[in-house]
Design an enzyme around this catalytic site. Structure first.
Site, mmCIF file in Angstrom:
data_model
loop_
_atom_site.group_PDB
_atom_site.id
_atom_site.type_symbol
_atom_site.label_atom_id
_atom_site.label_comp_id
_atom_site.label_asym_id
_atom_site.label_seq_id
_atom_site.Cartn_x
_atom_site.Cartn_y
_atom_site.Cartn_z
ATOM 1 N N ARG A 53 0.594 -1.203 -0.036
ATOM 2 C CA ARG A 53 0.013 -0.121 0.212
ATOM 3 C C ARG A 53 0.825 1.089 0.215
ATOM 4 O O ARG A 53 0.323 2.202 -0.303
ATOM 5 C CB ARG A 53 -0.954 0.019 1.169
ATOM 6 N N TYR A 59 -8.330 15.395 -5.315
ATOM 7 C CA TYR A 59 -8.136 16.676 -4.686
ATOM 8 C C TYR A 59 -7.630 16.499 -3.376
ATOM 9 O O TYR A 59 -7.061 15.709 -2.759
ATOM 10 C CB TYR A 59 -10.036 16.850 -4.187
ATOM 11 N N PRO A 60 -7.322 17.863 -3.047
ATOM 12 C CA PRO A 60 -6.161 18.169 -1.859
ATOM 13 C C PRO A 60 -7.244 18.540 -0.530
ATOM 14 O O PRO A 60 -8.490 18.902 -0.840
ATOM 15 C CB PRO A 60 -5.516 19.240 -2.204
ATOM 16 N N LYS A 102 -7.410 18.978 7.563
ATOM 17 C CA LYS A 102 -8.278 18.735 8.710
ATOM 18 C C LYS A 102 -8.181 20.063 9.589
ATOM 19 O O LYS A 102 -7.213 20.705 9.536
ATOM 20 C CB LYS A 102 -7.431 17.469 9.740
ATOM 21 N N HIS A 123 -14.676 6.475 9.743
ATOM 22 C CA HIS A 123 -14.179 7.027 8.504
ATOM 23 C C HIS A 123 -13.807 5.604 7.733
ATOM 24 O O HIS A 123 -14.292 5.372 6.296
ATOM 25 C CB HIS A 123 -12.873 7.765 8.413
ATOM 26 N N SER A 137 -15.006 14.072 8.264
ATOM 27 C CA SER A 137 -15.043 14.893 7.071
ATOM 28 C C SER A 137 -16.104 16.094 7.552
ATOM 29 O O SER A 137 -15.698 17.233 7.342
ATOM 30 C CB SER A 137 -15.681 14.239 6.105
#
Ligand code: 76R
Length: 248
Positions: free
Chosen positions: A130, A144-145, A148, A171, A222
């Protein structure tokens, strides 16, 4: 002070977005266009060699909308190699027909919120795979950037580790319900670029991007803490599509 989460880093990433100077392309003689296409294909073949040697991976997509026309996503072992790739591309005749549109520098990142205690993650082949992923040839890409948030009561970085772990667990549960339909690569960019992470998603169905990102908007990680930059979405540029795109 809240405890920083440990992160594992893999290959460095460059997302190189370009627009095409269509006016110059249409006005240039066919021999020059042919030469440009040949040099682009040679560049892509060189990129593919890194994949075969397992020293990196490159994805090449067209972008829909006016933010850019194409994107190269390169993963390599060092920042130096990313620099060399950028320069190698600039030296092609094809690059003369492109205008830089956007770029993003980051490094493949896995955080350890869900890590099993007492194990060495670098000995786990799944984790290593990974961190050094071969990019899929899915039909679509979405990049997309994001950050937090650090804003008053909503400050991710002031939340205790256990709270963040809980939120990341939820999440991850949403993410996992999309297993098999989407591949996500999270790249960290604190200290490298203008946002904290790059999110790159691959899928054969663009609606999966919409549904996944939408569902995550309702999840606390999010909903409360996510801040997002521009979204770029596009289509795999295989050889037939590439030829069609540049035939004038
Ligand atoms: O590594 C893991 O699989 C464990 C769970 C996990 C972590 C720690 C995980 C799973 N992610 C993690 C970290 Mn994610 N991810 C995003 C976005 O649009 C949005 O609202 C968010 C953008 C998507 C779409 C996505 C998808 N993830 C992170 C981090 C770092 C946070 C930190 O360290 O503080 C970010 C910024 C982030 C953002 N995530 C998953 C997915 C998916 C599809 C999964 C499931 C992966 C799988 O199990 O195969």
């Amino acid at each position: 002070m809240s405890e920083a989460v440990q992160t594992l880093e893999g290959w460095y990433a460059l997302h190189d977005f370009r627009s095409i100077d269509w006016q110059s392309w249409k006005a240039s003689p066919p021999e020059l266009r042919e030469q440009a296409m040949e040099e682009l294909e040679q560049f892509l073949r060189q990129c593919a060699q890194a994949g075969e040697a397992k020293t990196g991976s490159t994805a090449f997509y067209s972008i829909v909308g006016q933010k850019a026309d194409i994107v190269f996503m390169h993963l390599r072992e060092t920042l130096d190699e990313l620099n060399e790739l950028e320069a190698n591309f600039q030296k092609t005749a094809f690059a003369d027909f492109t205008i830089p549109a956007y770029s993003y520098v980051s490094v493949v990142e896995l955080s350890s919120y869900m890590a099993k205690p007492g194990t060495n993650p670098m000995e786990d082949p799944e984790i290593v795979a990974r961190l050094k992923p071969q990019l899929p040839q899915s039909r679509h890409i979405c990049f997309y950037p994001m950050n937090k948030k650090r804003d008053g009561q909503d400050n991710w970085y002031m939340e205790p580790m256990e709270r963040r772990r809980e939120m990341m667990r939820n999440h991850g549960l949403i993410g996992r319900s999309y297993a098999g339909r989407v591949k996500q690569i999270i790249t960290g960019s604190v200290g490298f670029d203008d946002w904290e992470w790059g999110v790159t998603l691959f899928s054969d169905d663009p609606l999966v991007f919409k549904k996944l990102v939408y569902e995550m908007r309702f999840d606390e990680a999010s909903a409360r803490y996510g801040e997002f930059g521009g979204f770029y979405v596009g289509n795999l540029l295989d050889k037939p599509k590439l030829d069609r795109l540049f035939t004038v």
